[in-house]
Scaffold this motif. Structure first.
Motif, short mmCIF file in Angstrom:
data_model
loop_
_atom_site.label_atom_id
_atom_site.label_comp_id
_atom_site.label_asym_id
_atom_site.label_seq_id
_atom_site.Cartn_x
_atom_site.Cartn_y
_atom_site.Cartn_z
N ARG A 80 0.84 -1.20 0.00
CA ARG A 80 0.00 0.00 0.00
C ARG A 80 0.88 1.26 0.00
NH1 ARG A 80 -2.19 -0.52 4.66
NH2 ARG A 80 -1.15 1.20 5.70
N TYR A 81 1.92 1.25 0.83
CA TYR A 81 2.81 2.41 0.88
C TYR A 81 3.58 2.59 -0.43
CZ TYR A 81 1.87 3.30 5.78
OH TYR A 81 1.26 3.61 6.95
N ARG A 82 3.96 1.50 -1.06
CA ARG A 82 4.63 1.63 -2.36
C ARG A 82 3.69 2.26 -3.38
NH1 ARG A 82 6.44 -3.72 -0.91
NH2 ARG A 82 8.60 -3.60 -0.23
N GLY A 83 2.42 1.88 -3.34
CA GLY A 83 1.44 2.50 -4.23
C GLY A 83 1.26 3.97 -3.93
N ASP A 84 1.18 4.32 -2.64
CA ASP A 84 1.08 5.73 -2.24
C ASP A 84 2.28 6.52 -2.75
OD1 ASP A 84 -1.25 5.06 -0.87
OD2 ASP A 84 -0.30 5.13 1.13
N TRP A 85 3.44 5.90 -2.63
CA TRP A 85 4.66 6.58 -3.09
C TRP A 85 4.63 6.80 -4.60
CZ3 TRP A 85 8.03 9.18 -0.38
CH2 TRP A 85 9.13 9.71 -1.07
N GLN A 86 4.21 5.78 -5.34
CA GLN A 86 4.14 5.92 -6.80
C GLN A 86 3.18 7.04 -7.18
OE1 GLN A 86 6.01 4.64 -9.12
NE2 GLN A 86 7.16 3.48 -7.61
N ARG A 87 2.06 7.15 -6.47
CA ARG A 87 1.11 8.24 -6.76
C ARG A 87 1.74 9.60 -6.46
NH1 ARG A 87 -2.10 4.24 -5.31
NH2 ARG A 87 -2.17 4.67 -3.09
N ALA A 88 2.45 9.70 -5.35
CA ALA A 88 3.09 10.98 -5.01
C ALA A 88 4.12 11.35 -6.08
CB ALA A 88 3.75 10.88 -3.63
N GLN A 89 4.88 10.37 -6.54
CA GLN A 89 5.85 10.65 -7.60
C GLN A 89 5.16 11.07 -8.89
OE1 GLN A 89 8.29 6.95 -7.35
NE2 GLN A 89 9.99 8.40 -7.23
N SER A 90 4.05 10.42 -9.21
CA SER A 90 3.31 10.80 -10.42
C SER A 90 2.73 12.21 -10.30
CB SER A 90 2.16 9.81 -10.67
OG SER A 90 2.67 8.53 -10.93
N ASP A 91 2.30 12.57 -9.11
CA ASP A 91 1.72 13.90 -8.88
C ASP A 91 2.76 15.00 -8.96
OD1 ASP A 91 -0.69 12.65 -8.49
OD2 ASP A 91 -0.67 12.83 -6.30
N PHE A 92 4.03 14.63 -8.88
CA PHE A 92 5.10 15.62 -8.90
C PHE A 92 5.06 16.46 -10.18
CE2 PHE A 92 9.35 17.23 -9.66
CZ PHE A 92 9.70 17.73 -8.41
N VAL A 93 4.71 15.84 -11.28
CA VAL A 93 4.69 16.54 -12.57
C VAL A 93 3.73 17.73 -12.52
CG1 VAL A 93 4.10 16.32 -15.02
CG2 VAL A 93 5.33 14.48 -13.85
N ASP A 94 2.54 17.52 -11.96
CA ASP A 94 1.53 18.58 -11.93
C ASP A 94 1.68 19.55 -10.76
OD1 ASP A 94 0.28 17.63 -14.24
OD2 ASP A 94 -0.88 16.17 -13.07
N ASP A 95 2.15 19.05 -9.62
CA ASP A 95 2.25 19.91 -8.43
C ASP A 95 3.41 19.43 -7.54
OD1 ASP A 95 1.91 21.57 -6.26
OD2 ASP A 95 -0.24 21.16 -6.04
N PRO A 96 4.63 19.86 -7.87
CA PRO A 96 5.80 19.38 -7.13
C PRO A 96 5.73 19.65 -5.62
CG PRO A 96 6.49 20.52 -9.12
CD PRO A 96 5.01 20.74 -8.99
#
Length: 185
Positions: A80-96
């Motif tokens: 679950r935390y790995r998934g949360d991390w992947q989402r945070a990394q993906s969100d970096f593009v739109d809102d670092p």
């Protein structure tokens, strides 16, 4: 030589032996702390009034740490935390800035689930330094950037570096690699 001369000589020899043993114990204690804390040892010495004070602080950290009931994450929580991390990394593009803030929160959640207290940042960093002395400075730096970002004082490059620094601690806390559910048995 008179008897009192032998007594004085014996006292001097015993005092020298005690001094030598005490010096050897101090050197050994320093070596153990350096080995355990690595770069964190040097940081503690630089920021303390003396080596003795720094070493006392590091020993206090160890004692506090020994009171924790630390545990590994169960496989589902790690996934679950790995998934949360992947989402945070993906969100970096739109809102670092938001992604860095989310990374900070994920680290805190992982720490809490692992059994670390998370109330105060400086204490969190000190607690982490016992088990993760190499990456704790990354954590401090990333957190400083996250605070700067919340005030609008961080560049995109600063935020990118912060995400990488958070990632180094995340990997140690959660474990690097594929989620366990994807690992063939």
């Amino acid at each position: 030589m008179p008897t009192w001369g032998w007594i004085v000589l014996a006292i001097v020899i015993v005092a020298a032996a005690v001094f030598a043993v005490a010096a050897a114990l101090r050197v050994r204690r320093t070596q153990v702390l350096k080995g355990r804390f690595g770069p964190e040892y040097d940081r503690a010495v630089e920021s303390a009034d003396s080596r003795r004070a720094a070493e006392a602080d590091l020993r206090e950290r160890e004692e506090r740490h020994d009171e924790f009931e630390l545990r590994d994450l169960d496989p589902a929580a790690a996934d679950r935390y790995r998934g949360d991390w992947q989402r945070a990394q993906s969100d970096f593009v739109d809102d670092p800035a938001a992604a860095v803030s989310e990374a900070d929160l994920i680290i805190q959640q992982v720490m809490r689930d692992r059994g670390y207290p998370v109330e105060d940042f400086d204490q969190r960093a000190a607690d982490l330094s016992v088990d993760h002395p190499v990456v704790v400075e990354n954590y401090r730096s990333a957190h400083t950037t996250a605070v700067a970002a919340s005030n609008g004082d961080a560049t995109t490059e600063d935020l990118r570096r912060a995400m990488r620094r958070y990632r180094s601690l995340f990997d140690e806390l959660v474990g690097a690699g594929r989620p366990r559910s994807e690992v063939a048995g």
